[in-house]
Design an enzyme around this catalytic site. Sequence first.
Site, mmCIF file in Angstrom:
data_model
loop_
_atom_site.group_PDB
_atom_site.id
_atom_site.type_symbol
_atom_site.label_atom_id
_atom_site.label_comp_id
_atom_site.label_asym_id
_atom_site.label_seq_id
_atom_site.Cartn_x
_atom_site.Cartn_y
_atom_site.Cartn_z
ATOM 1 N N ASN A 170 -6.250 79.252 28.175
ATOM 2 C CA ASN A 170 -6.311 79.843 26.914
ATOM 3 C C ASN A 170 -8.007 80.223 26.946
ATOM 4 O O ASN A 170 -8.886 79.333 26.945
ATOM 5 C CB ASN A 170 -6.127 78.941 25.836
ATOM 6 C CG ASN A 170 -5.895 79.139 24.379
ATOM 7 O OD1 ASN A 170 -6.658 80.200 24.162
ATOM 8 N ND2 ASN A 170 -4.887 78.976 23.632
ATOM 9 N N ASN A 221 5.113 78.603 19.611
ATOM 10 C CA ASN A 221 5.172 78.974 18.020
ATOM 11 C C ASN A 221 5.767 80.393 18.126
ATOM 12 O O ASN A 221 5.225 81.196 18.310
ATOM 13 C CB ASN A 221 3.955 78.907 17.324
ATOM 14 C CG ASN A 221 3.220 77.561 17.065
ATOM 15 O OD1 ASN A 221 3.972 76.561 16.859
ATOM 16 N ND2 ASN A 221 1.986 77.481 17.128
ATOM 17 N N CYS A 237 -1.753 94.725 22.716
ATOM 18 C CA CYS A 237 -1.321 93.452 22.984
ATOM 19 C C CYS A 237 -2.177 92.805 24.177
ATOM 20 O O CYS A 237 -2.092 93.209 25.184
ATOM 21 C CB CYS A 237 0.251 93.349 23.253
ATOM 22 S SG CYS A 237 0.752 91.718 23.748
ATOM 23 N N TYR A 268 5.939 66.794 -3.046
ATOM 24 C CA TYR A 268 6.656 65.357 -2.523
ATOM 25 C C TYR A 268 6.507 64.890 -1.019
ATOM 26 O O TYR A 268 6.485 63.970 -0.711
ATOM 27 C CB TYR A 268 8.018 65.265 -2.913
ATOM 28 C CG TYR A 268 8.733 63.947 -2.806
ATOM 29 C CD1 TYR A 268 8.418 62.975 -3.977
ATOM 30 C CD2 TYR A 268 9.606 63.742 -1.887
ATOM 31 C CE1 TYR A 268 9.025 61.464 -3.716
ATOM 32 C CE2 TYR A 268 9.844 62.315 -1.726
ATOM 33 C CZ TYR A 268 9.673 61.439 -2.759
ATOM 34 O OH TYR A 268 10.533 59.993 -2.548
ATOM 35 N N GLN A 317 2.489 77.641 24.683
ATOM 36 C CA GLN A 317 1.321 77.044 24.955
ATOM 37 C C GLN A 317 1.663 75.782 25.749
ATOM 38 O O GLN A 317 2.640 75.123 25.626
ATOM 39 C CB GLN A 317 0.562 76.797 23.792
ATOM 40 C CG GLN A 317 0.124 78.118 22.896
ATOM 41 C CD GLN A 317 -0.853 77.965 21.991
ATOM 42 O OE1 GLN A 317 -1.848 77.295 22.331
ATOM 43 N NE2 GLN A 317 -0.488 78.448 20.963
ATOM 44 N N CYS A 342 0.244 91.543 27.218
ATOM 45 C CA CYS A 342 1.084 92.493 28.015
ATOM 46 C C CYS A 342 0.382 92.667 29.558
ATOM 47 O O CYS A 342 -1.016 92.638 29.520
ATOM 48 C CB CYS A 342 1.188 93.705 27.224
ATOM 49 S SG CYS A 342 2.704 93.910 26.127
ATOM 50 N N HIS A 356 5.634 84.127 24.291
ATOM 51 C CA HIS A 356 4.990 83.324 25.109
ATOM 52 C C HIS A 356 4.802 81.958 24.453
ATOM 53 O O HIS A 356 5.384 81.595 23.181
ATOM 54 C CB HIS A 356 3.268 83.722 24.974
ATOM 55 C CG HIS A 356 2.598 83.719 23.829
ATOM 56 N ND1 HIS A 356 3.086 84.513 22.565
ATOM 57 C CD2 HIS A 356 1.747 83.031 23.205
ATOM 58 C CE1 HIS A 356 2.326 84.404 21.553
ATOM 59 N NE2 HIS A 356 1.361 83.441 21.693
ATOM 60 N N GLU A 410 6.881 58.330 19.040
ATOM 61 C CA GLU A 410 8.215 58.266 19.735
ATOM 62 C C GLU A 410 8.267 57.234 20.935
ATOM 63 O O GLU A 410 9.430 56.945 21.325
ATOM 64 C CB GLU A 410 8.752 59.659 20.065
ATOM 65 C CG GLU A 410 8.835 60.240 18.699
ATOM 66 C CD GLU A 410 9.638 61.722 18.874
ATOM 67 O OE1 GLU A 410 10.009 61.965 20.167
ATOM 68 O OE2 GLU A 410 9.685 62.559 17.995
ATOM 69 N N HIS A 448 9.274 66.543 24.164
ATOM 70 C CA HIS A 448 8.831 65.332 24.355
ATOM 71 C C HIS A 448 8.981 64.857 25.576
ATOM 72 O O HIS A 448 10.286 64.687 26.013
ATOM 73 C CB HIS A 448 9.273 64.660 23.100
ATOM 74 C CG HIS A 448 8.134 64.868 21.869
ATOM 75 N ND1 HIS A 448 8.872 64.706 20.750
ATOM 76 C CD2 HIS A 448 7.149 65.277 21.783
ATOM 77 C CE1 HIS A 448 7.865 65.210 19.726
ATOM 78 N NE2 HIS A 448 6.714 65.487 20.446
ATOM 79 N N HIS A 499 4.467 88.977 21.387
ATOM 80 C CA HIS A 499 4.890 88.902 22.946
ATOM 81 C C HIS A 499 5.410 87.530 23.252
ATOM 82 O O HIS A 499 4.751 86.490 22.651
ATOM 83 C CB HIS A 499 3.808 89.073 23.506
ATOM 84 C CG HIS A 499 3.865 89.635 24.992
ATOM 85 N ND1 HIS A 499 3.726 90.830 25.621
ATOM 86 C CD2 HIS A 499 4.192 88.773 26.110
ATOM 87 C CE1 HIS A 499 4.147 90.605 26.740
ATOM 88 N NE2 HIS A 499 4.442 89.272 27.282
ATOM 89 N N ALA A 530 20.421 72.489 -3.548
ATOM 90 C CA ALA A 530 20.539 73.768 -2.558
ATOM 91 C C ALA A 530 21.048 74.814 -3.593
ATOM 92 O O ALA A 530 21.023 76.208 -3.363
ATOM 93 C CB ALA A 530 21.608 73.563 -1.583
ATOM 94 N N HIS A 559 6.902 92.937 26.032
ATOM 95 C CA HIS A 559 6.597 92.626 24.735
ATOM 96 C C HIS A 559 7.788 92.401 23.591
ATOM 97 O O HIS A 559 7.650 91.856 22.908
ATOM 98 C CB HIS A 559 5.606 93.808 24.297
ATOM 99 C CG HIS A 559 5.077 93.551 22.940
ATOM 100 N ND1 HIS A 559 3.988 92.982 23.043
ATOM 101 C CD2 HIS A 559 5.319 93.999 21.849
ATOM 102 C CE1 HIS A 559 3.213 92.902 21.865
ATOM 103 N NE2 HIS A 559 3.953 93.612 20.987
ATOM 104 N N SER A 582 0.179 84.618 16.275
ATOM 105 C CA SER A 582 -0.567 86.027 15.923
ATOM 106 C C SER A 582 -0.055 87.104 16.705
ATOM 107 O O SER A 582 -0.277 88.200 16.556
ATOM 108 C CB SER A 582 -1.968 85.514 16.288
ATOM 109 O OG SER A 582 -1.946 85.153 17.577
HETATM 110 ZN ZN LIG Z 1 10.772 63.833 20.039
HETATM 111 ZN ZN LIG Z 2 2.781 92.359 24.883
#
Ligand SMILES: [Zn+2]
Ligand SMILES: [Zn+2]
Length: 352
Positions: free
Chosen positions: A79, A157, A54, A317, A172, A57, A170, A186, A282, A168, A31, A117, A165
């Site tokens: 989607n 994400n 958007c 690595y 999925q 929106c 959101h 798992e 999960h 706003h 570090a 937004h 992208s």
């Molecule tokens: Zn997990």
């Molecule tokens: Zn928006």
Amino acid sequence: MAARPSLSVNDPHRRFNPLTGEWILVSPHRAQRPWQGQVDQPAVPSEVAYDPTCYLCPGNSRAGGHVNPKYDGVFIFENDFAALKPDTPAWDYEKGGLLIAKSEAGRARVICFSPRHDLTLARMDVRDIEKVVDAWAAEFMELGGNPAINSVTIFENRGAMMGSSNPHPHGQIWANSTLPVEAVKEGATQLAWFRAHGRTLLSDYLELEDERIVASNEHFVAAVPFWAAWPFETIVVSRRPVASIDGLNRDERAGLAAILSELTIRYDNLFQTSFPYTMGFHQRPTDGEGHPEIHFHAHFYPPLLRSASVKKFMVGYEMLAMPQRDITPEQAAGRLREASTRHYLHGSENHS
Ligand SMILES: [Zn+2]
Ligand SMILES: [Zn+2]
């Protein structure tokens, strides 16, 4: 950790991830090295509550001619560029035992957390996050209730650094006919632990966890796991071992909303930026079984390493050998505990 007393915290060592059954390398001394790598633009929150360009929106047009309703809470739609489709025909391919493929049917939906937004989970009211939790639970039940669907993956994400992208707020929801790779890994480790000990793996983990806890309330604990790979990775675990989000009672849903609020505020405050991450839940397969071995939890995988503009790369690595981290999980937890629970843009307590 139960290391030999002669091992310094700054010595390289390996840690075991009991959920995946895989090892990671910890190299804390690295570090201090000077940074000459890529510097990204810090994420700046959107300043407009409504963006006419958007596609998420309220009232705006999406690709394919769909128009969003003028929604005022949570809004969910199929989607327009779904990675999974319900009408995929059955198909099998095999050649020489090495080239193997199968069709995969499913669904993919988008969930807008808020009509605003400019908001994020970190800047939303806890009561509004609770409505998102309710929507996630309803989607899990509805999609998982379809006999053709055996796994529902709910995720977000956040930020351009993670490939999102649109700022706003959101997430999925992808639903598969088969179990995805992480769920298989798992699921197997949790089943083996449950059979051997009669308790869930994550219940026993919570019993051991202390110094890496970042936030906690009556119903949930958020910690940088002992085996974290990403610098500020966290796991959010329900105190009661429930197998899926629809099994959370009213108080537990409020507890989940509160800890998501607190954790994302701490993240934003760490580098005073709209903290990018991938997060998701999960939970049990939706194959009609109860799965008492599966313990509901969320993972946050944020890429930032040392500032709002310097991220960790999982390359070299990491791609060829195993994940490696620089600061220790204990140091990361300490940094997140020091971060304020008042959002740097709000200056007010957002969680209760
Ligand atoms: Zn997990
Ligand atoms: Zn928006």
